[in-house]
Design a protein around this motif. Structure first.
Motif, short mmCIF file in Angstrom:
data_model
loop_
_atom_site.label_atom_id
_atom_site.label_comp_id
_atom_site.label_asym_id
_atom_site.label_seq_id
_atom_site.Cartn_x
_atom_site.Cartn_y
_atom_site.Cartn_z
N TYR A 103 -19.57 6.27 -13.93
CA TYR A 103 -20.17 7.51 -13.39
C TYR A 103 -21.24 8.03 -14.36
O TYR A 103 -22.31 8.47 -13.95
CB TYR A 103 -19.11 8.60 -13.18
N GLU B 295 -10.26 -4.54 -11.65
CA GLU B 295 -9.13 -3.90 -12.32
C GLU B 295 -9.11 -2.42 -12.00
O GLU B 295 -10.07 -1.89 -11.42
CB GLU B 295 -9.26 -4.08 -13.85
N GLY C 222 -7.26 8.92 -4.77
CA GLY C 222 -7.56 10.35 -4.79
C GLY C 222 -6.34 11.25 -4.65
O GLY C 222 -6.34 12.38 -5.15
N ARG D 155 -11.00 1.43 -4.33
CA ARG D 155 -10.02 0.44 -3.90
C ARG D 155 -10.72 -0.61 -3.06
O ARG D 155 -11.57 -0.28 -2.23
CB ARG D 155 -8.94 1.11 -3.02
N LEU E 87 -13.59 11.38 -3.22
CA LEU E 87 -13.80 12.16 -4.45
C LEU E 87 -14.97 11.60 -5.24
O LEU E 87 -15.66 12.33 -5.96
CB LEU E 87 -12.54 12.13 -5.33
N LYS F 58 -13.23 0.66 2.52
CA LYS F 58 -14.31 0.99 1.58
C LYS F 58 -15.60 0.20 1.83
O LYS F 58 -16.56 0.34 1.08
CB LYS F 58 -13.82 0.78 0.14
#
Ligand code: ADP
Length: 466
Positions: free
Chosen positions: A357, A347, A18, A293, A374, A298
């Motif tokens: 998205y 990747e 981000g 990531r 984000l 995360k």
């Protein structure tokens, strides 16, 4: 107001997360408000492969442009920056990162001075540019060319601090040994972020909630005491997203553009990504996405715990991420049992991120902590409903749908609570009218940079007036 952004990454030239989005979109938004901006960053190999022209200025500096008139100055150094990764490779962080980014910070100031680019504010970002306020105060001196220049440090993620062996201090070339104890020392190591926090005039972080959290023991990453000393100078300003770049109506990377009024076209993107990911092209199966990531932050371990249930819950998941090998291995193992329901892309792939998205129904963000995040803002822009842990910027932007909000939220960091939220999301998805209403609502949020850029502009103004 003249503001120089000194950063280690900015789109489209280099990106690991981000930070790169912010360091391009915020200058562009500030330029629109009438301010004069420049960006200074290292020249990595990828810089020359973007579609923007890059011109050589001298032996050490090249230049390109962002927005209407924002010069981007690249600091070139073959040995330090011509590498496969920005901060490290598959073997971990580069062990000369302190030297690399010391060189960058020193050069950034020299180049601004040589070009007579007299900034009112130098806006620094994270540990990579934390030496700038230190160098300004103790080497360049706040006098002559730099007399009126103020420094602002934005912390995008407190967990990354730029640490190295204490012996690295000597290489920084500060005359006073005492500066090591005052500014840099951290449990027997050198810590660049600590030095930046101690010396920049003001500090921001990327959401109001994270500004509070980093001052606690739980999320202070060992720097909570240092941050407490600067308590009065810390502010949280929520990040925005570049709504031109992230726009389903014009996005060149997605299969079919769509607007909030043509949600049916979103279905075409779902079918496209299902096919690309090797999943069954069923429009009624809830499709979850995760883009990020692969790191402790995360919540990949939590994600791995729900993967055995995809068949039972009749859902599909597409995961796009790269990062730490242990999480890549964990996911590879956890996904292997259901290739027709889980697709794993290990990747960094921007076009694919856009397609995910555009195609998925619900975006998963089980982050342990999240300074701003984000992805959830991008998700709403694409009519995708975020499912998040209530932390940091996720708490500031996503509220539970059953309390009139815009997403699914779990409050306790556990696999059980994550599973419950996910099952609730599946139930709501199957209630077509309720989910459609939630989607309409998602599209109505405006997380463009307009309002946050104004807050930054006011902030710079205050700093200069002090
Ligand atoms: P962080 O900075 O902690 O990585 P943010 O949510 O602030 O997380 O920003 C993540 C940005 O990076 C988003 O633009 C997201 O789409 C992008 N991104 C993350 N991982 C990938 C990937 N593997 N491929 C493409 N884009 C990615």
């Amino acid at each position: 107001m003249k503001v120089a952004f000194c950063t280690s990454e900015a789109v489209p030239f280099a990106k690991t997360g981000g930070l790169a989005d912010v360091c391009a979109a915020l200058p562009i938004a500030l330029e629109k408000l009438g301010h004069q901006l420049c960006v200074v960053m290292p020249q990595y190999p990828g810089v020359e492969t973007t579609s923007l022209p890059v011109e050589i200025i001298n032996d050490h500096v090249s230049q390109s442009q962002l927005g209407d008139h924002i010069p981007v100055f690249f600091i070139r150094h073959e040995k330090y920056f011509h590498r496969s990764g920005l901060y490290g490779d598959r073997n971990g962080d580069y062990n000369d990162n302190v030297q690399r980014f010391h060189y960058f910070c020193d050069q950034a100031l020299q180049v601004l001075q040589a070009l007579q680019w007299k900034a009112d504010v130098i806006h620094c970002h994270d540990w990579q540019t934390s030496l700038i306020p230190v160098l300004l105060r103790y080497r360049f001196g706040h006098e002559g060319f730099w007399e009126k220049t103020k420094t602002l440090l934005t912390i995008h993620n407190l967990a990354y601090q730029g640490t190295g062996p204490a012996g690295d201090y000597a290489g920084l070339g500060f005359a006073r040994d005492s500066l090591y104890d005052e500014l840099f020392e951290f449990y027997g190591q050198i810590n660049l972020l600590k030095a930046g926090i101690m010396t920049s005039e003001r500090i921001t972080t990327v959401s109001p909630q994270y500004a509070r959290e980093i001052q606690t023991r739980e999320l202070g990453c060992g720097l909570e005491g240092v941050l407490a000393k600067r308590r009065r100078d810390i502010t949280g300003i929520l990040n925005g997203i570049d709504t031109r770049l992230w726009n389903p109506e014009t996005d060149p990377d997605i299969h079919k553009n769509y607007s909030p009024r043509q949600v049916a076209d979103k279905q075409a993107n779902k079918a496209f990504i299902q096919k690309k990911a090797g999943l069954a092209c069923n429009p009624d199966t809830p499709l979850f996405g995760l883009v990020g990531r692969l790191s402790h932050q995360k919540g990949i371990d939590l994600l791995a715990e729900i993967l055995p249930h995809v068949e039972e819950w009749d859902i599909q998941i597409i995961i796009l991420g790269n990062g730490e090998k242990q999480y890549e291995d964990l996911l590879r193992a956890a996904c292997a049992h259901a290739p027709e329901r889980i697709a794993l892309f290990l990747e960094f792939n921007e076009a694919l991120a856009h397609q995910i998205y555009a195609g998925c129904d619900i975006l998963l963000m089980p982050s342990r902590y999240e300074p701003c995040g984000l992805n959830q803002l991008i998700a709403l822009r694409y009519g995708v409903i975020p499912l998040v842990f209530r932390t940091g910027g996720l708490a500031d932007t996503i509220t539970p749908y059953d309390q009139g909000g815009n997403g699914f939220v779990f409050d306790t960091y556990s696999a059980n609570d994550f599973k419950s939220a996910l099952r609730q999301a599946v139930d709501i998805y199957r209630d077509k009218d309720v989910f459609a209403a939630l989607r309409v609502k998602a599209f109505s949020y405006d997380f463009s940079w307009d309002s946050s850029a104004r807050l930054y502009a006011d902030f710079y103004q205050q700093m200069v007036a002090e």
